[in-house]
Design a protein around this motif. Structure first.
Motif, PDB file in Angstrom:
ATOM      1  N   PRO A  67     -58.931  14.844 -28.261  1.00 53.63           N
ATOM      2  CA  PRO A  67     -58.164  15.885 -28.976  1.00 53.63           C
ATOM      3  C   PRO A  67     -56.665  15.841 -28.656  1.00 53.63           C
ATOM      4  N   ILE A  99     -63.031  30.747 -43.865  1.00 47.75           N
ATOM      5  CA  ILE A  99     -62.742  31.094 -42.474  1.00 47.75           C
ATOM      6  C   ILE A  99     -61.450  31.935 -42.454  1.00 47.75           C
ATOM      7  N   LEU A 107     -62.002  25.188 -34.130  1.00 49.97           N
ATOM      8  CA  LEU A 107     -62.534  25.037 -35.482  1.00 49.97           C
ATOM      9  C   LEU A 107     -61.768  23.948 -36.233  1.00 49.97           C
ATOM     10  N   ASP A 108     -61.442  22.926 -35.489  1.00 48.81           N
ATOM     11  CA  ASP A 108     -60.660  21.806 -36.054  1.00 48.81           C
ATOM     12  C   ASP A 108     -61.603  20.924 -36.836  1.00 48.81           C
ATOM     13  N   LEU A 109     -61.805  21.331 -38.086  1.00 43.03           N
ATOM     14  CA  LEU A 109     -62.818  20.668 -38.897  1.00 43.03           C
ATOM     15  C   LEU A 109     -62.542  19.187 -39.078  1.00 43.03           C
ATOM     16  N   SER A 110     -61.230  18.869 -39.207  1.00 41.82           N
ATOM     17  CA  SER A 110     -60.909  17.451 -39.425  1.00 41.82           C
ATOM     18  C   SER A 110     -61.238  16.629 -38.186  1.00 41.82           C
ATOM     19  N   ARG A 120     -53.392  22.860 -37.587  1.00 41.63           N
ATOM     20  CA  ARG A 120     -53.111  21.548 -37.018  1.00 41.63           C
ATOM     21  C   ARG A 120     -52.893  20.460 -38.072  1.00 41.63           C
ATOM     22  N   ASN A 121     -53.629  20.523 -39.164  1.00 37.98           N
ATOM     23  CA  ASN A 121     -53.373  19.554 -40.224  1.00 37.98           C
ATOM     24  C   ASN A 121     -53.745  20.157 -41.573  1.00 37.98           C
ATOM     25  N   LEU A 130     -59.806  23.326 -45.781  1.00 38.22           N
ATOM     26  CA  LEU A 130     -61.220  23.606 -45.537  1.00 38.22           C
ATOM     27  C   LEU A 130     -61.440  25.018 -45.010  1.00 38.22           C
ATOM     28  N   TRP A 131     -60.548  25.455 -44.185  1.00 37.10           N
ATOM     29  CA  TRP A 131     -60.696  26.828 -43.663  1.00 37.10           C
ATOM     30  C   TRP A 131     -60.708  27.836 -44.795  1.00 37.10           C
ATOM     31  N   LYS A 146     -63.897  27.302 -46.811  1.00 38.06           N
ATOM     32  CA  LYS A 146     -65.100  27.808 -46.163  1.00 38.06           C
ATOM     33  C   LYS A 146     -64.955  29.297 -45.808  1.00 38.06           C
ATOM     34  N   PRO A 180     -62.623  20.725 -52.977  1.00 35.44           N
ATOM     35  CA  PRO A 180     -62.139  22.013 -52.442  1.00 35.44           C
ATOM     36  C   PRO A 180     -60.798  22.398 -53.033  1.00 35.44           C
ATOM     37  N   THR A 227     -57.903  32.392 -32.375  1.00 34.56           N
ATOM     38  CA  THR A 227     -58.875  31.517 -33.031  1.00 34.56           C
ATOM     39  C   THR A 227     -58.948  31.889 -34.492  1.00 34.56           C
ATOM     40  N   PRO A 228     -59.467  30.972 -35.296  1.00 34.50           N
ATOM     41  CA  PRO A 228     -59.523  31.252 -36.738  1.00 34.50           C
ATOM     42  C   PRO A 228     -60.408  32.446 -37.063  1.00 34.50           C
ATOM     43  N   THR A 229     -61.234  32.809 -36.115  1.00 34.40           N
ATOM     44  CA  THR A 229     -62.161  33.904 -36.414  1.00 34.40           C
ATOM     45  C   THR A 229     -61.733  35.219 -35.764  1.00 34.40           C
ATOM     46  N   MET A 256     -54.617  18.089 -27.952  1.00 35.05           N
ATOM     47  CA  MET A 256     -54.147  18.866 -26.795  1.00 35.05           C
ATOM     48  C   MET A 256     -54.188  18.049 -25.525  1.00 35.05           C
ATOM     49  N   TYR A 297     -63.870  24.801 -30.602  1.00 35.12           N
ATOM     50  CA  TYR A 297     -63.156  25.994 -30.177  1.00 35.12           C
ATOM     51  C   TYR A 297     -62.040  26.304 -31.154  1.00 35.12           C
ATOM     52  N   ARG A 316     -55.756  19.198 -43.806  1.00 35.83           N
ATOM     53  CA  ARG A 316     -57.162  19.160 -44.188  1.00 35.83           C
ATOM     54  C   ARG A 316     -57.874  20.400 -43.645  1.00 35.83           C
ATOM     55  N   ASN A 317     -57.695  20.658 -42.353  1.00 29.95           N
ATOM     56  CA  ASN A 317     -58.259  21.873 -41.777  1.00 29.95           C
ATOM     57  C   ASN A 317     -57.822  23.101 -42.585  1.00 29.95           C
ATOM     58  N   PHE A 364     -71.765  24.073 -45.521  1.00 30.30           N
ATOM     59  CA  PHE A 364     -71.125  24.902 -44.510  1.00 30.30           C
ATOM     60  C   PHE A 364     -71.771  26.279 -44.506  1.00 30.30           C
TER      61      PHE A 364
END
Lengths: 307, 716
Positions: free
Chosen positions: A7, A209, B81-84, A196-197, A203-204, A207, A230, A180-182, A9, B79, A199-200, B122
């Motif tokens: 990752p 989120i 939720l980094d889907l990519s 972070r990118n 998708l978030w 989905k 999507p 966090t996303p939630t 990080m 953690y 694509r996320n 999902f």
């Protein structure tokens, strides 16, 4: 130096010794005579390996063009955040920065760098920020986002953090950063989280989120950057004004002549003659001279809204 | 071949054992094959199972390692939720074809990511995507060839989600199966090879065993086989076979038993042979054997183109020995005669060319025969005959008594006198008869004329029988004249045969034949009866008239004849001294003791005894003294020799002797007056002859006696 699955990080953490080592090396080199100077190109990156590969040929080329200034080698330095970059500039270790508008503005306003060329990164001279929701979302306007979550891409992102955040503020909304996303959001605020990118980010939203996402139009329109289905299920609820895509900046480490030399060298690159070199340089189409408007934008960009 | 194979006990036993061994080996091989197959199958199965288990364990381990590693890598992306990042991780493992699925679930069990670009599922519940659930605390489970794993994803010691993997190990397990099949095939091939080797070894052992069994049986049954072969050889006539078996036990006993049986059989065979081929008395070959030998030797002579002599020996007067001394004496004499002949032949080295045995056989009675093979010239046979005669002429001392016999020998020569054995022998017999006919103690070579004579003789004998039956015989009487008175004193009965076809047959032709045959008894009896009948008639006419009958030597020694005459005289009440018996010297002298007995009986019965043909035979003065003799009849040969002007001393001596011994004398054969005159002068009382009276029929005699006053002179 690490596997791609590690990752970002962790990558950043691991990069620290390297960066320190490189900084020390830069200090040592700067004290050397002109005949042994290294031209250092820097960028903030959470993907050092990829970015290093993309920047290195251009650094080598420009160094060759600036050999007369005593630069006999070139190097690329990548920094995890703006603070370390600014620190490195202050220490005189970085001569040249290639960044988007937000970082460029920060450096310019901090008096650490000045733009020398407009970088048509990914073929774009300028781009816009988009805010989108699912097509089936009840959200129609930015104001509808109150009490909901929005996904930005990166804290250093101009198009997917600074611009949408400005737009949300201008829509009269207060932002709340989430862990966090939630995480839950205060009812009177718009919670945001970095995806972070791109694509996320998509998708978030897809989905559910988060309720909305923010990306620049370059990424949105690029056919391979985002999955198509999507993306088709999304509805754009906000488009910002157009802003310059990226800048080439000469740091305060360079002398006036050296700045001119760098500017000259960069602008000397022809989109036809150096197409390959430019393409490898973050898919840059061309480098064009900085206009006054650009300089003004960088100097006047309101950075206070950022946390 | 097949029958011959099976008839041998050893072969049958070997075959039986072979069949048994084959069946046993077949059963063993089938069982072995079955066991080997089962063992192989079990081994393969177990191997495959264990291998599968090991592989599954390994696969589980690998999969768990993968899931643990992956989950640790997914911890931070989850953690965030980094889907990519998650997609990147998952898609990396999903590149493996064997991965059926890779799901990342939230702590609540909702699908976060499936590694696809758009995560279409999902938010789906875990239980609809994977058979495992966190509640069951089951980390992995096999469903078919798919291994399902559920791995908690931990973030800061907190369970932040679950990684579910479905790994399809079909390829590995298929490879395992293939591997198992290869191993199985290899094991089966090995098993097959092993079985083949065992099969070959079993066959080899079987063959060796059968071979040893065959040898063993052959060895065990060899004595039996030998006994069998010997028995067959013995049965086929090989007399050199011996059944002795060196082994002990049943075969030894069998050998002994067979040997005893053989000995018994041999003995029995010898006895039978002796009975069949040997004469019991002399132990010489009998007629049967001799005929076979003769045929064999004739064939040999024919092949070698040699001549061979056959010598037929008949003992003269042997019948008299039997009659006078008894059959025991006769047997002893025959035994002695056989021994003498045998010794003679051995001495002369006359033996059969093939057997080296003296060729002497007793054909029966007093008949012997011998052979002279490879005859070079006739003189050899003459020499042999002479030697035989000489040998047999020696008196026989038996039981303290001397017996004199002679032999009549007939000789034939092959091929001159015949080709077949029966012909040769018959001719030898004929020659012997001829010799006997010519006066005994002689030998004669066969001639075809003898054959003719024999034919006549046979006809004669046959004729005599017919004559007796049909009354062709009659008596003629020749008167005996008292020379001093010229009166007829007596008559001599003479047998006459008036044959219906041949007419009157001369007595010289048939009398000797009768004497040599068994007809002498009935003829003698007939003559005696007829003569006595005639005598009794004449007695009425002329009391004291005497009739004399001739008794031959053969009849003299028969008890039946002796008693017949005695009985006849008494029965017919013949006056004493009217019936006279005439005997020849020779017939009396041969068996003097018996003769004395007979004569004494006759004399006692009132018969007169006269010696006929006196002076021609074997004469001894002593017997004249010993025997109860009434008179002598001087043989006609003396009468022929009478000379009127000589002293005629021989006849005179006889007359003197008779006178001194008080014997009466009849001069026979008086044909002339001078002869009559001579006898008168010499003092002979009685005379007989053609010069006085010829023999005449009974009626003539009767008429003569009636009409004449018995005065007769030679001149009248």
């Amino acid at each position: 130096m690490t596997t791609p699955s590690v990752p970002a990080m962790m990558t950043r953490l691991l990069l620290h010794p390297t960066v320190t080592l490189l900084c020390c090396l830069g200090l040592m080199l700067s004290s050397l005579p002109a005949s042994a100077k290294t031209l250092v190109l820097a960028q903030i990156s959470d993907r050092p390996k990829k970015d290093f590969r993309q920047l290195r040929p251009m650094a080598d080329h420009i160094q060759s063009l600036m050999a007369h200034q005593g630069y006999d080698r070139a190097d690329v330095e990548l920094f995890p955040d703006i603070e370390s970059l600014m620190s490195a500039i202050r220490q005189g270790r970085v001569h040249w920065v290639s960044e988007t508008a937000l970082t460029s503005a920060k450096l310019v306003q901090a008096g650490l760098a000045s733009p020398v060329a407009l970088k048509w990164k990914r073929g774009q001279a300028e781009y816009r920020s988009l805010i989108y929701v699912r097509k089936d979302s009840p959200v129609e306007t930015l104001a509808d986002l109150q009490g909901r979550r929005v996904a930005f891409e990166h804290p250093n992102s101009f198009s997917s953090y600074y611009l949408p955040a400005i737009a949300l503020k201008q829509a009269g909304l207060n932002l709340q950063q989430l862990d966090t996303p939630t995480s839950s959001v205060a009812p009177d605020k718009v919670g945001y989280i970095f995806s972070r990118n791109e694509r996320n980010n998509l998708l978030w939203v897809h989905k559910s989120i988060v309720t909305a996402g923010s990306l620049n139009d370059g990424d949105w329109q690029h056919p391979q950057r985002l999955p198509e289905s999507p993306k088709q299920a999304m509805r754009i609820i906000h488009r910002s004004a157009a802003f310059p895509r990226a800048f080439e900046l000469a740091t305060s480490v360079l002398s006036r002549e050296e700045r001119q030399a760098l500017k000259k060298a960069l602008l000397s690159l022809s989109p036809e003659e150096h197409a390959n070199l430019l393409a490898r340089y973050e898919q840059t189409e061309r480098l064009t001279p900085v206009t006054q408007e650009h300089t003004t934008l960088l100097q006047q960009l309101d950075l206070s809204i950022l946390p | 071949m097949k029958v011959r194979l099976l008839t041998s006990l050893a072969n049958r036993l070997t075959l039986g054992f072979t069949l048994l061994a084959c069946i046993l080996v077949a059963i063993m091989l089938v069982t072995l094959h079955h066991s080997l197959n089962r063992f192989t199958e079990d081994t393969i199965q177990q191997g495959k199972q264990q291998l599968a288990e090991a592989l599954r364990a390994q696969l589980e381990q690998d999969a768990q390692l993968l899931s643990r590693t992956l989950s640790s890598h997914l911890s931070i992306p989850l953690y965030h939720l980094d889907l990519s990042a998650i997609e990147k991780q998952l898609s990396l493992v999903r590149q493996h074809r064997s991965l059926e699925y890779a799901y990342l679930f939230s702590r609540e069990g909702r699908l976060i990511h499936d590694g696809s670009e758009t995560i279409p599922e999902f938010g789906l519940a875990m239980k609809s995507l994977t058979p495992l659930s966190p509640e069951a605390d089951l980390h992995f489970a096999w469903h078919g060839r798919t291994l399902h794993l559920l791995q908690p994803v931990m973030t800061s010691s907190q369970r932040s989600g679950y990684l579910a993997l479905g790994v399809d190990f079909t390829q590995a397990l298929t490879a395992l199966d293939r591997h198992g099949e290869v191993i199985g095939a290899s094991a089966e091939a090995t098993s097959e090879n092993t079985f083949n080797e065992l099969f070959l070894i079993a066959l080899l052992i079987l063959a060796v065993t059968i071979w040893f069994m065959y040898r063993f049986c052959r060895h065990q049954f060899a004595p039996l086989q030998a006994l069998t072969e010997k028995s067959i050889a013995f049965g086929e006539g090989d007399r050199s076979v011996r059944f002795g078996v060196t082994q002990s036990g049943e075969l030894g006993l069998l050998g002994k038993a067979l040997e005893q049986m053989r000995l018994s059989l041999e003995q029995s065979h010898r006895q039978t042979t002796q009975l069949a081929y040997l004469d019991n008395l002399t132990q010489l070959p009998n007629r049967h054997w001799f005929q076979q030998s003769l045929e064999r030797l004739l064939e040999l002579s024919r092949q070698n183109q040699q001549r061979m002599g056959v010598v037929f020996i008949d003992l003269d007067h042997f019948k008299e020995v039997n009659d006078t001394a008894g059959h025991d004496m006769g047997d002893l004499l025959l035994f002695e005669a056989a021994a003498r002949l045998r010794n003679l032949l051995m001495e002369m080295d006359i033996s059969a060319p093939d057997t080296e045995e003296p060729l002497l056989a007793r054909l029966g009675g007093d008949e012997f025969v011998t052979l002279y093979p490879d005859l070079q010239h006739t003189e050899q046979l003459s020499e042999l005959a002479r030697r035989i005669a000489q040998t047999l002429d020696e008196p026989f001392l038996i039981d303290g008594r001397y017996f004199n016999i002679s032999s009549s020998i007939g000789i034939t020569i092959y091929p001159d006198d015949g080709n077949s054995s029966s012909e040769i022998l018959k001719h030898a017999d004929i020659a012997m008869y001829a010799a006997k006919q010519s006066g005994r103690n002689q030998y004669a070579f066969f001639s075809m004329q003898m054959n003719h004579q024999l034919q006549q003789r046979i006809e004669t004998i046959q004729g005599v029988r017919t004559a007796l039956d049909q009354g062709h015989f009659h008596l003629e009487y020749q008167p005996v004249v008292d020379l001093s008175t010229n009166r007829i004193r007596a008559a001599e009965a003479l047998l006459r045969w008036n044959h219906p076809e041949r007419g009157l047959i001369p007595p010289g032709l048939f009398i000797p034949v009768i004497e040599d045959s068994d007809l002498i008894e009935p003829v003698t009896q007939w003559v005696a009866q007829q003569a006595v009948r005639d005598l009794m008639t004449l007695q009425a006419l002329k009391p004291g008239f005497a009739i004399s009958i001739n008794i031959s030597g053969a009849a003299l020694h028969q008890e039946s004849t002796r008693d017949f005459l005695t009985d006849l005289k008494q029965r017919e009440q013949v006056p004493d001294y009217c019936l006279s018996i005439e005997l020849t010297e020779t017939s009396m002298i041969r068996h003097l003791d018996d003769c004395r007995q007979t004569l004494k009986q006759w004399k006692d019965a009132g018969m007169n005894i006269w010696i006929d043909d006196f002076g021609t035979g074997y004469s001894s003065l002593s017997y004249l003294h010993q025997l109860p003799i009434d008179g002598l009849k001087i043989d006609r040969s003396f009468t022929r020799d009478l000379k009127p002007d000589s002293s005629n001393s021989l006849v005179a001596t006889v007359l003197t002797l008779a006178e001194s011994m008080q014997l009466q004398v009849v001069a026979e054969g008086i044909e002339t007056d001078s002869q009559l005159e001579c006898y008168r002068r010499l003092g002979s009382r009685y005379g007989q002859g053609f010069g006085l009276y010829r023999p005449m029929p009974y009626n003539d005699l009767k008429a003569l006696l009636e009409t004449t006053d018995e005065v007769h002179t030679a001149t009248s």
